[in-house]
Motif scaffolding. Structure first.
Motif, PDB file in Angstrom:
ATOM      1  N   ILE A   7       1.018  -1.109  -0.191  1.00 40.10           N
ATOM      2  CA  ILE A   7       0.140   0.264  -0.315  1.00 40.10           C
ATOM      3  C   ILE A   7       0.711   1.024   0.359  1.00 40.10           C
ATOM      4  O   ILE A   7       1.712   1.474   0.570  1.00 40.10           O
ATOM      5  N   LYS A   9       0.989   4.901   1.189  1.00 44.69           N
ATOM      6  CA  LYS A   9       0.541   5.262   2.002  1.00 44.69           C
ATOM      7  C   LYS A   9       0.192   6.679   1.565  1.00 44.69           C
ATOM      8  O   LYS A   9       0.169   7.300   0.704  1.00 44.69           O
ATOM      9  N   CYS A  11       1.189   9.204   2.966  1.00 42.35           N
ATOM     10  CA  CYS A  11       2.696  10.321   2.226  1.00 42.35           C
ATOM     11  C   CYS A  11       2.807  10.286   1.178  1.00 42.35           C
ATOM     12  O   CYS A  11       3.564  11.348   0.900  1.00 42.35           O
ATOM     13  N   THR A  12       2.977   8.406   1.445  1.00 47.54           N
ATOM     14  CA  THR A  12       3.455   8.939  -0.479  1.00 47.54           C
ATOM     15  C   THR A  12       2.778   9.775  -1.241  1.00 47.54           C
ATOM     16  O   THR A  12       3.571  10.368  -2.430  1.00 47.54           O
ATOM     17  N   LEU A  45      -9.462  -0.363   7.646  1.00 49.69           N
ATOM     18  CA  LEU A  45      -8.520  -0.292   8.251  1.00 49.69           C
ATOM     19  C   LEU A  45      -8.814  -0.932   9.407  1.00 49.69           C
ATOM     20  O   LEU A  45      -8.288  -1.104  10.485  1.00 49.69           O
ATOM     21  N   TYR A  49      -5.993  -3.526  10.239  1.00 52.63           N
ATOM     22  CA  TYR A  49      -5.631  -2.910  11.240  1.00 52.63           C
ATOM     23  C   TYR A  49      -5.841  -4.265  12.661  1.00 52.63           C
ATOM     24  O   TYR A  49      -5.733  -3.003  14.143  1.00 52.63           O
ATOM     25  N   MET A  65      -4.278   7.092   8.074  1.00 58.87           N
ATOM     26  CA  MET A  65      -4.282   6.697   6.537  1.00 58.87           C
ATOM     27  C   MET A  65      -5.750   7.184   5.290  1.00 58.87           C
ATOM     28  O   MET A  65      -6.059   6.704   4.982  1.00 58.87           O
ATOM     29  N   VAL A  70      -5.348   5.912  -1.417  1.00 59.32           N
ATOM     30  CA  VAL A  70      -3.564   5.617  -1.145  1.00 59.32           C
ATOM     31  C   VAL A  70      -4.012   4.271  -2.326  1.00 59.32           C
ATOM     32  O   VAL A  70      -4.507   4.523  -2.856  1.00 59.32           O
ATOM     33  N   GLN A 110       5.438   5.949  11.587  1.00 58.74           N
ATOM     34  CA  GLN A 110       3.886   5.799  11.037  1.00 58.74           C
ATOM     35  C   GLN A 110       4.237   6.071   9.905  1.00 58.74           C
ATOM     36  O   GLN A 110       2.896   5.548   8.979  1.00 58.74           O
ATOM     37  N   GLU A 111       4.390   7.482   9.640  1.00 59.81           N
ATOM     38  CA  GLU A 111       5.162   8.230   8.162  1.00 59.81           C
ATOM     39  C   GLU A 111       6.015   7.620   7.265  1.00 59.81           C
ATOM     40  O   GLU A 111       6.856   8.157   7.067  1.00 59.81           O
ATOM     41  N   HIS A 115       3.094  -0.133   3.349  1.00 60.88           N
ATOM     42  CA  HIS A 115       2.980  -1.025   4.294  1.00 60.88           C
ATOM     43  C   HIS A 115       3.084  -2.570   3.278  1.00 60.88           C
ATOM     44  O   HIS A 115       3.076  -2.250   2.025  1.00 60.88           O
TER      45      HIS A 115
END
Length: 153
Positions: A7, A9, A11-12, A45, A49, A65, A70, A110-111, A115
């Motif tokens: 995944i 994310k 941030c990407t 989610l 998770y 997320m 994503v 986290q960032e 994944h």
């Protein structure tokens, strides 16, 4: 051949690194057999998770997320799960080695850009969570004989 989930994310996506991250896996020789952009819902989610639901930081993960869509990818190759995890680097970007995705682009636990499934079994579950069978493609890659020795596949 193994298949695994990656995944990209939020941030990407927000940092405009989609192509850079995908190219790392392509350059290694993995075959992209499925990809799509999706919004992650609370329901997905919580399922994805589930092992973190009772942790105090789950809300922070969920919020991060859901910032934007994503990109979920299915990568295929010999030992794909381990190859993807090696390219990705350790979860904590601050300790990830330079040359890994997280080592080059992350300063966070986290960032941390991506994944990646942690086992073959998990990959199967996660791929079924995010893809219908009709969204995974099998096609001939012309450079295949340049990627593996004949007795490796």
């Amino acid at each position: 051949m193994e298949r695994t989930l990656v995944i990209l994310k939020p941030c990407t996506i927000q940092r405009g690194l989609i192509g850079e991250i995908i190219s790392r896996f392509e350059k290694k020789g993995l075959r992209l057999v499925g990809a799509k952009m999706i919004w992650l819902t609370d329901e997905i989610l919580k399922e994805h998770y589930a092992h973190l639901l009772d942790k105090p930081f789950f809300g922070r993960i969920k919020d991060a997320m859901e910032v934007c869509p994503v990109i979920v990818c299915c990568w295929e190759g010999v030992d794909a799960v381990q190859v993807v995890r090696t390219i990705s680097g350790p979860t904590n970007g601050r300790i990830a080695q330079p040359g890994t995705i997280r080592g080059d682009y992350s300063m966070s636990i986290q960032e941390n850009m991506v994944h990646a499934s942690d086992s073959i079994e998990t990959a199967k579950i996660e791929l079924n969570r995010f893809f219908d069978p009709s969204e995974i493609f099998d096609y001939k890659r012309l450079c295949f004989s340049s990627l593996y020795a004949i007795d490796e596949v």
